[in-house]
Design an enzyme around this catalytic site. Structure first.
Site, short mmCIF file in Angstrom:
data_model
loop_
_atom_site.label_atom_id
_atom_site.label_comp_id
_atom_site.label_asym_id
_atom_site.label_seq_id
_atom_site.Cartn_x
_atom_site.Cartn_y
_atom_site.Cartn_z
CB SER A 179 -0.92 0.01 1.23
OG SER A 179 -1.37 1.33 1.48
CG ASP A 327 -7.08 3.08 -7.29
OD1 ASP A 327 -7.41 2.36 -6.34
OD2 ASP A 327 -6.37 4.10 -7.15
C1 S3P Z 1 -3.06 5.74 -3.51
C2 S3P Z 1 -2.74 4.45 -3.27
C3 S3P Z 1 -3.67 3.34 -3.46
C4 S3P Z 1 -4.87 3.71 -4.31
C5 S3P Z 1 -5.43 5.04 -3.93
C6 S3P Z 1 -4.38 6.13 -4.05
C7 S3P Z 1 -2.06 6.79 -3.25
O1 S3P Z 1 -4.14 2.93 -2.18
O2 S3P Z 1 -5.87 2.73 -4.22
O3 S3P Z 1 -6.52 5.37 -4.75
O4 S3P Z 1 -2.22 7.93 -3.72
O5 S3P Z 1 -1.07 6.48 -2.57
P1 S3P Z 1 -3.27 1.88 -1.32
O6 S3P Z 1 -1.93 2.44 -1.29
O7 S3P Z 1 -3.85 1.84 0.04
O8 S3P Z 1 -3.42 0.59 -2.06
#
Ligand code: S3P
Length: 440
Positions: A179, A327
């Site tokens: 993440s 996403d």
């Molecule tokens: C994001 C990371 C992703 C993504 C989110 C935006 C970011 O989430 O789903 O829409 O800007 O770092 P995760 O890092 O929790 O997977």
């Protein structure tokens, strides 16, 4: 059926001609990248001097980030075409006089928590009904390991979060999830910690934080799935041009790929490898996507994408690809429903903790349209090729569900309506009119 009913509308109602779907043709420039826009405001606020951001995404999520930093004492000019952040340096934020409201934005909530953990004042932050259900333990745990005083006020691992001043120590964190939000929260806290901080992920997530922090002069290194930061640099302001968001481009990649006769040029799209998994998957499904005019961009690679209709086939989406397209899975599922053969999406349990539970919201809505889809614990299985029928879609207030099913409606027979269609304002306020402008 009347002509005007064939255009996607803000109300989300769409019907197609008895003669079949109308092709999409022309050029489009999608709005700026959401992840990069958030970071430009945050890092600009922590840098000394003025950071100028062009092509900033004027979506509700990024406006939540602006409003939080304004409450932390940062002057931000949101002018047409340019956002200017008058940064006050790493130690220049001031105590807010009210609760910070992060709206629907997981990125705002998690990244700002890492910054707030290192401040000499207390803050409370909360968001909308969806944010208040999303897991924050994933940041509370590593930040607490660093010494942060951060608590879920309801003791349920969710917002509201109360963050009090504390001295932070660097850690070497082995994240159980891939993440970027977790990684970024820990790295940002690392700016305020004693000693270096590193985050190792099971699979590499998007690396916008690492790239942009380097542009601002932070000492960040990346090696495989580990990113490391040294504390307390003087961050310097930078000019940021935000590339078009590949997550928004994905809807046009899909639309042009499933509607016969389509050809769409999507200009100026960010193609950072840690984000561009949709290109690999669409390619494996037989999509015809040409990358034109590839260029470096400032810190981020950019290209124009020429997408021409081509019949699609099923594929497997799994493993280390998942974080690079997390996403985009709702729209990939729509492409899979239009493709011939079986698509398996697995290793994607993270879908359950997005703006909605996207395993549920994607499969429920696809079933309503007549697709053959089975939810699984960590994804879904789609037997493609069944004709789609118009349906009453529920967006569950999730912007990516609304946009994905507006695209699905292009090839569905009969009328589709989308409940709470306006939720696209989170990441793409002009989505419906941009799509309508391409339909011939
Ligand atoms: C994001 C990371 C992703 C993504 C989110 C935006 C970011 O989430 O789903 O829409 O800007 O770092 P995760 O890092 O929790 O997977």
């Amino acid at each position: 059926m009347k002509e005007q009913n064939q255009q996607p509308s803000k109300a989300g109602a769409l019907a197609i001609l008895e003669t079949g779907p109308r092709p999409l043709r022309g050029e489009i420039t999608v709005p700026g990248d959401k992840s990069i826009s958030h970071r430009a405001v945050m890092f600009g606020a922590l840098a000394k001097g003025d950071t100028r951001v062009t092509n900033f995404l004027q979506g509700a999520d990024c406006l939540s980030t602006i409003s939080c930093f304004e409450k932390l004492g940062i002057r931000i000019e949101n002018n047409p075409g340019e956002v200017i952040i008058h940064g006050k340096g790493l130690h220049g934020l001031s105590a807010p006089t009210e609760i910070l409201y992060t709206g629907n934005s997981g990125t705002t909530t998690r990244l700002i928590s890492g910054i707030l953990a290192g401040q000499p004042f207390s803050t409370t932050l909360t968001g909308d009904a969806s944010i208040c259900k999303r897991p924050m333990k994933r940041i509370i745990d590593p930040l607490s390991m660093m010494g942060a005083d951060i608590k879920s006020e309801k003791d349920n691992g969710c917002t509201p979060l109360r963050i009090n001043p504390a001295l932070l120590n660097g850690i070497a964190y082995n994240s159980p999830v891939a993440s970027a939000q977790v990684k970024s929260a820990v790295l940002l806290a690392g700016l305020y910690a004693k000693g270096k901080t590193s985050v190792t992920e099971p699979v590499l997530s998007r690396d916008h934080t690492e790239r942009m922090l380097r542009m601002f002069g932070a000492n960040v290194t990346s090696e495989g799935v580990t990113a490391t930061i040294q504390p307390d640099p003087e961050l310097s302001c930078a000019d940021i041009f935000v590339p078009g968001d590949i997550s928004s481009a994905a809807y046009f990649i899909a639309a042009a790929s499933i509607v016969p006769g389509s050809e769409v040029l999507i200009k100026n799209v960010g193609i950072n490898e840690t984000r561009a998994g949709i290109l690999k998957v669409a390619g494996a499904m037989g999509a015809d996507i040409r990358l034109l005019n590839e260029r470096g961009g400032v810190g981020e690679p950019v290209a124009d994408l020429l997408v021409t209709y081509a019949p699609l086939r099923g594929t497997i989406v799994s493993g280390s690809l998942i974080p690079t397209l997390i996403d985009e899975i709702p729209i990939i599922a729509v492409m899979a429903a239009a493709a011939e053969g079986r698509t398996i999406i697995k290793d994607a349990a993270e879908l359950k903790v997005k703006e909605s539970d996207r395993i549920f919201t994607v499969t429920e809505n696809l079933k309503k349209m007549g697709a053959d889809v089975t939810p699984t614990e960590d994804g879904m299985i789609i037997e493609g090729g069944r004709p789609l029928m118009g349906a009453a879609i529920d967006s569950y207030l999730d912007h990516r569900i609304a946009m994905s099913f507006q695209v699905a409606s292009l090839i569905a027979r009969g009328e589709t309506t989308i409940k709470d269609a306006d939720c696209v304002n989170i990441s793409y306020p002009t989505f419906y009119s941009d799509l309508a402008a391409l339909i011939q």
